[in-house]
Design a protein around this motif. Structure first.
Motif, PDB file in Angstrom:
ATOM      1  N   ARG A  83       0.853  -1.214  -0.059  1.00  0.00           N
ATOM      2  CA  ARG A  83      -0.185  -0.049   0.087  1.00  0.00           C
ATOM      3  C   ARG A  83       0.835   1.269   0.259  1.00  0.00           C
ATOM      4  O   ARG A  83       1.804   1.356   0.708  1.00  0.00           O
ATOM      5  N   LEU A  84       0.563   2.071  -0.885  1.00  0.00           N
ATOM      6  CA  LEU A  84       1.282   3.406  -0.857  1.00  0.00           C
ATOM      7  C   LEU A  84       0.381   4.585  -0.694  1.00  0.00           C
ATOM      8  O   LEU A  84      -0.880   4.789  -1.284  1.00  0.00           O
ATOM      9  N   LEU A  85       0.406   5.479   0.152  1.00  0.00           N
ATOM     10  CA  LEU A  85      -0.171   6.650   0.480  1.00  0.00           C
ATOM     11  C   LEU A  85       0.542   7.761   0.105  1.00  0.00           C
ATOM     12  O   LEU A  85       1.661   8.061   0.619  1.00  0.00           O
ATOM     13  N   ILE A  86       0.091   8.791  -0.612  1.00  0.00           N
ATOM     14  CA  ILE A  86       0.687   9.904  -1.270  1.00  0.00           C
ATOM     15  C   ILE A  86      -0.190  11.033  -0.643  1.00  0.00           C
ATOM     16  O   ILE A  86      -1.376  11.084  -0.859  1.00  0.00           O
ATOM     17  N   PRO A  87       0.383  12.182   0.026  1.00  0.00           N
ATOM     18  CA  PRO A  87      -0.283  13.437   0.227  1.00  0.00           C
ATOM     19  C   PRO A  87      -1.071  13.854  -1.095  1.00  0.00           C
ATOM     20  O   PRO A  87      -0.660  14.039  -2.198  1.00  0.00           O
ATOM     21  N   PRO A  92       7.731  16.299  -5.646  1.00  0.00           N
ATOM     22  CA  PRO A  92       7.822  15.271  -4.940  1.00  0.00           C
ATOM     23  C   PRO A  92       8.015  15.247  -3.477  1.00  0.00           C
ATOM     24  O   PRO A  92       8.674  16.127  -2.660  1.00  0.00           O
ATOM     25  N   CYS A  93       7.615  14.200  -2.811  1.00  0.00           N
ATOM     26  CA  CYS A  93       7.605  14.228  -1.376  1.00  0.00           C
ATOM     27  C   CYS A  93       8.565  13.152  -0.863  1.00  0.00           C
ATOM     28  O   CYS A  93       8.773  12.000  -1.418  1.00  0.00           O
ATOM     29  N   PRO A  94       8.951  13.258   0.485  1.00  0.00           N
ATOM     30  CA  PRO A  94       9.777  12.268   1.181  1.00  0.00           C
ATOM     31  C   PRO A  94       9.159  10.908   1.207  1.00  0.00           C
ATOM     32  O   PRO A  94       7.936  10.960   1.431  1.00  0.00           O
ATOM     33  N   LEU A 133       8.919   6.827  -9.233  1.00  0.00           N
ATOM     34  CA  LEU A 133       7.834   7.631  -9.108  1.00  0.00           C
ATOM     35  C   LEU A 133       8.185   9.121  -9.194  1.00  0.00           C
ATOM     36  O   LEU A 133       8.739   9.533  -8.159  1.00  0.00           O
ATOM     37  N   PRO A 134       7.205   9.928 -10.026  1.00  0.00           N
ATOM     38  CA  PRO A 134       7.257  11.408 -10.050  1.00  0.00           C
ATOM     39  C   PRO A 134       6.947  12.046  -8.884  1.00  0.00           C
ATOM     40  O   PRO A 134       7.506  13.023  -8.323  1.00  0.00           O
ATOM     41  N   ALA A 135       5.944  11.195  -8.014  1.00  0.00           N
ATOM     42  CA  ALA A 135       5.672  11.889  -6.665  1.00  0.00           C
ATOM     43  C   ALA A 135       6.690  11.488  -5.618  1.00  0.00           C
ATOM     44  O   ALA A 135       6.384  12.446  -4.535  1.00  0.00           O
ATOM     45  N   ASP A 158      10.372  11.826  -3.578  1.00  0.00           N
ATOM     46  CA  ASP A 158      11.807  12.293  -3.933  1.00  0.00           C
ATOM     47  C   ASP A 158      12.845  11.330  -3.277  1.00  0.00           C
ATOM     48  O   ASP A 158      12.911  10.583  -2.168  1.00  0.00           O
ATOM     49  N   ASP A 159      13.491  10.578  -4.274  1.00  0.00           N
ATOM     50  CA  ASP A 159      14.490   9.380  -4.100  1.00  0.00           C
ATOM     51  C   ASP A 159      15.588   9.453  -3.206  1.00  0.00           C
ATOM     52  O   ASP A 159      16.478   8.890  -2.919  1.00  0.00           O
ATOM     53  N   GLN A 160      15.924  11.087  -2.885  1.00  0.00           N
ATOM     54  CA  GLN A 160      16.766  11.305  -2.147  1.00  0.00           C
ATOM     55  C   GLN A 160      16.209  11.563  -0.487  1.00  0.00           C
ATOM     56  O   GLN A 160      17.135  11.925   0.323  1.00  0.00           O
ATOM     57  N   ARG A 161      15.235  11.385  -0.315  1.00  0.00           N
ATOM     58  CA  ARG A 161      14.643  11.816   0.931  1.00  0.00           C
ATOM     59  C   ARG A 161      13.691  10.385   1.486  1.00  0.00           C
ATOM     60  O   ARG A 161      12.516  10.443   1.244  1.00  0.00           O
ATOM     61  N   ILE A 162      14.495   9.271   1.673  1.00  0.00           N
ATOM     62  CA  ILE A 162      13.821   8.113   2.045  1.00  0.00           C
ATOM     63  C   ILE A 162      14.161   7.500   3.432  1.00  0.00           C
ATOM     64  O   ILE A 162      15.338   7.799   3.772  1.00  0.00           O
ATOM     65  N   GLY A 163      13.205   7.434   4.269  1.00  0.00           N
ATOM     66  CA  GLY A 163      13.466   6.979   5.769  1.00  0.00           C
ATOM     67  C   GLY A 163      12.605   5.556   5.649  1.00  0.00           C
ATOM     68  O   GLY A 163      11.663   5.044   4.936  1.00  0.00           O
ATOM     69  N   VAL A 164      13.097   4.782   6.935  1.00  0.00           N
ATOM     70  CA  VAL A 164      12.311   3.443   6.930  1.00  0.00           C
ATOM     71  C   VAL A 164      12.206   3.143   8.479  1.00  0.00           C
ATOM     72  O   VAL A 164      12.923   3.610   9.175  1.00  0.00           O
ATOM     73  N   MET A 165      11.081   2.490   8.817  1.00  0.00           N
ATOM     74  CA  MET A 165      10.757   2.392  10.134  1.00  0.00           C
ATOM     75  C   MET A 165      10.223   0.867  10.496  1.00  0.00           C
ATOM     76  O   MET A 165       9.567   0.474   9.533  1.00  0.00           O
ATOM     77  N   GLY A 166      10.399   0.271  11.377  1.00  0.00           N
ATOM     78  CA  GLY A 166       9.921  -1.063  11.774  1.00  0.00           C
ATOM     79  C   GLY A 166       9.564  -1.105  13.220  1.00  0.00           C
ATOM     80  O   GLY A 166      10.214  -0.414  13.987  1.00  0.00           O
ATOM     81  N   VAL A 167       8.569  -1.961  13.194  1.00  0.00           N
ATOM     82  CA  VAL A 167       8.075  -2.056  14.702  1.00  0.00           C
ATOM     83  C   VAL A 167       8.278  -3.741  14.960  1.00  0.00           C
ATOM     84  O   VAL A 167       7.730  -4.495  14.256  1.00  0.00           O
TER      85      VAL A 167
END
Length: 285
Positions: free
Chosen positions: A62-66, A72-74, A170-172, A174-183
């Motif tokens: 699932r991808l959620l985009i503002p 482009p967004c992080p 994807l154009p939406a 920003d491939d330079q602003r990627i973070g990851v989180m895990g629980v």
């Protein structure tokens, strides 16, 4: 927060007990992106279901985009604990992140969600639970359970890498602003993944599960994340926190709080991660 030092070198792929690299990195991604109804918890987002190829399997996510964005967004890739699908209610703590300007992505891990198997999914969860309950003894797993858990980890890391291959293009995004989180177990997988993929610019590990197999224990991998910043959110396993923190490369800092502050931190962990992500990922340098 712990940050690994600049002297840390990536782990040479030949020294890793498992071959985490995709079998064929040049294989077609076969990305399919379909707009879908947006969950109520993620108001202000445009929701998409995506599918892509990874090591002969089909990954669903699932991808959620503002909905309101100027460019482009992080992107933050989030993985929940073992047993949860990409649509799990446990991920709703991130509902306020999309209006804050972040795109969020989550995948169904192997044998989870749309990728579940009547034969193997329950066996996998049993194997994961056994190394959680008895983290000091690898003998609690039989050979079949151990093989299943190792292959699940290998496939998960490859799936996450292929997901970034697809979504970062994807154009939406920003491939330079990627973070990851895990629980939970998702944090253990993210620790391994981030140590091998430098595209993750900031890493948050919440209540990271203890893994009783040294080949896939996140403690063996976190040092290789440096010099990128790592946020370790509180775990109920004090010894586990110390092991993860100790494994992070220098320089690093530790913040302590009393019991009441710890309870508050658990309840407001989404705010902690949001502030961290804004600082490390959202701001352009």
């Amino acid at each position: 927060m712990a940050t690994s030092g600049p002297s840390a070198e990536p782990t040479p792929i030949e020294t890793i007990p498992l071959a985490f690299a995709a079998a064929d990195p040049d294989a077609s991604l076969g990305l399919l992106l379909t707009e879908r109804d947006c969950p109520k918890a993620f108001s202000g987002a445009v929701a998409h279901r995506f599918e892509l190829n990874s090591r002969g399997d089909r990954v669903v996510g699932r991808l959620l985009i503002p909905a309101a964005r100027s460019g482009p967004c992080p992107l933050i890739v989030i993985q929940a604990d073992a047993g949860a699908s990409c649509d799990a209610a446990s991920l709703e703590f991130a509902g306020s992140w999309v209006p804050g300007g972040f795109a969020l992505a989550t995948i169904d891990l192997p044998l989870h969600g749309a990728r579940s198997s009547p034969k193997f999914s329950e066996r996998l969860l049993t194997a994961i639970e056994s190394v959680r309950v008895h983290p000091a003894s690898e003998l609690r797993l039989d050979a079949n359970g151990e093989s299943l858990l190792l292959e699940f980890t290998r496939q998960s890391v490859c799936d996450l890498s292929r997901t970034l291959d697809a979504l970062a293009a994807l154009p939406a995004i920003d491939d330079q602003r990627i973070g990851v989180m895990g629980v939970g177990h998702g944090a253990a997988l993210m620790a391994i993944f981030a140590s091998l993929d430098a595209r993750a610019k900031a890493i948050a590990l919440a209540h990271c599960s203890e893994i009783g197999l040294s080949a896939i224990d996140p403690v063996q991998f976190v040092a290789d994340i440096g010099p990128r910043p790592i946020l370790l959110l509180e775990s109920t396993q004090a010894s586990r926190e110390q092991a993860l923190f100790g494994a992070c490369a220098d320089p690093k800092t530790r913040s302590r709080s009393d019991d009441e502050d710890r309870k508050s931190t658990r309840l407001n962990s989404s705010h902690v991660v949001t502030s961290y992500a804004v600082f490390c990922v959202k701001k352009k340098t």
